[in-house]
Design an enzyme around this catalytic site. Structure first.
Site, PDB file in Angstrom:
ATOM      1  NE  ARG A  35      41.220  74.955 -32.317  1.00  0.00           N
ATOM      2  CZ  ARG A  35      40.533  74.888 -33.433  1.00  0.00           C
ATOM      3  NH1 ARG A  35      40.905  75.607 -34.485  1.00  0.00           N
ATOM      4  NH2 ARG A  35      39.474  74.109 -33.527  1.00  0.00           N
ATOM      5  N   GLY A 384      36.061  67.032 -35.536  1.00  0.00           N
ATOM      6  CA  GLY A 384      36.167  65.945 -36.513  1.00  0.00           C
ATOM      7  C   GLY A 384      36.982  64.792 -35.983  1.00  0.00           C
TER       8      GLY A 384
END
Length: 403
Positions: A35, A384
């Site tokens: 990330r 999500g």
């Protein structure tokens, strides 16, 4: 929507960038820096233009309703300072760190920046107003900014102070807000799964995971978009029970049985369910494992799709011009129940000329673990967020506010 390439004359300007440095960690060390690496192109672009870059990110969870000592432990566990040294190494320059999230210390750290320098601010969730999109907090954070860049796709489905409040205020002031390279790429790839073109059909969706209730909206949305939906994982047993099959000890959401029946009726054959399962007599410490057809015996629970289902799903995937996958087919973390998930990986990898998207979360972890990450056209950084983008026809709060 502006992109980071559209930001002009930013030399000497303070650019607040929302990144996703929610990295997995253990014993004070980062276990996976993907990330951090994903944010580098946007940060490097701004640095090369002489911007003064201020980075915001959350890390883990801080539950402010807990007792003060519990909150203190959560903050200590999720101290974002762990990322600064690694980011410095990857950027090839020192990254300053502000231990203060607001107030004099925060403002002083921002003012100390010179052109082309980078400041990482402590975990946004140290502030209880972050998740509530507190206007005063957003105002203080925005007060230093000449421009804003959203590059945290994994947080774009949340209307928090750092993802929504800051750009909302800056827009009102006539200051530029833009998406970074990572978010730009996510939008381009996922919108293809939302606005489906003729040349991308047949379009197959593969859904797994634990709960039907978590994926009701995405199922409803995909039924309108897809040619077939393959459902595996624990959530399949709710559908199987709705059809009248025995499910043994398999996890079933009894309050979702009516939905499952209505969904299957509406689908008119679009939904494909497992025809066999690998079952055991316990989730952990099991002593018996077998493959059974549709009915799961009493005292047993489903742990993975079976070999017949692997072939059934692979045959459907082989017809696809586009695939969207979210959720494993079984308890892939245990070697004995990884075959179903690996079979999906292989089926997608075998496609020639098709467009394939892995929708983040456990699916992304699985394809990385099994060595199939490079076999997908796009692997989303937000589980999500990718699901909500599909559900909401391309709309997310942290993206829409940039328009």
């Amino acid at each position: 929507m502006l992109t980071v390439d559209n930001l002009k004359n930013i030399k000497g300007k303070v650019v607040v960038v929302r990144v996703d440095f929610n990295v997995p960690q253990a014993d004070g060390k980062i276990r996976d820096d993907n990330r951090v690496r994903a944010a580098l192109p946007t940060i490097k672009k701004l640095v090369s233009e002489g911007a003064r870059v201020v980075l915001f990110s959350h890390l883990g969870k801080v539950k402010h309703k807990e007792e003060p000592e519990v909150v203190a432990k959560q903050k200590a566990k999720n101290n974002l300072e762990i990322v600064a040294p690694r980011l410095s190494e990857l950027l090839g320059q020192k990254v300053a760190f502000s231990s203060e999230t607001r107030g004099e210390g925060y403002l002083k750290a921002v003012k100390a920046l010179k052109d082309g320098e980078v400041l990482l601010v402590q975990n946004t969730r140290y502030e209880k107003g972050e998740e509530k999109n507190d206007p005063e907090l957003a105002k203080e954070w925005a007060s230093v900014a000449d421009a804003y860049v959203m590059d945290a796709f994994g947080s774009a489905h949340r209307a928090h102070a750092s993802t929504y409040g800051i750009p909302e205020l800056l827009k009102k002031e006539g200051k530029p807000v833009a998406c970074g390279y990572l978010v730009e790429k996510e939008i381009a790839n996922l919108m293809r799964c939302v606005d489906v073109k003729k040349e991308d059909r047949p379009y197959i969706a593969i859904l797994g995971g634990l709960k039907v209730s978590d994926k009701i909206k995405v199922i409803d949305s995909l039924l309108k978009k897809c040619d077939k939906i393959l459902i595996g994982g624990a959530m399949a047993y709710t559908f199987k029970k709705a059809m009248g099959y025995e499910t043994g000890l398999s996890p079933v959401e009894d309050d979702q049985l009516d939905y499952a029946r209505a969904c299957l009726k509406e689908a008119k054959g679009k939904i494909v369910l497992p025809v066999d399962s690998v079952v055991t007599n316990a989730f952990e410490g099991w002593t018996e494992k077998r493959v059974v057809d549709d009915n799961v015996p009493a005292g047993f629970q489903g742990m993975d799709i079976g070999p017949k289902t692997e072939k059934l799903f692979a045959d459907e995937i082989a017809k696809a011009k586009m695939v969207f996958w979210n959720g494993p087919m079984g308890v892939f973390e245990q070697k004995d129940f990884a075959n179903g998930t690996i079979a999906i990986c292989k089926a997608v990898a075998s496609l020639k000329g098709a467009f394939s998207v892995c929708g983040g979360g456990d699916s992304a972890a699985a394809i990385k673990e099994f060595g199939y990450k490079d076999s997908f056209s796009h692997v989303s950084t937000g589980g999500g967020a990718s699901l909500e983008m599909i559900e909401n026809d391309g709309h997310l709060p942290g993206v829409d506010i940039l328009k």
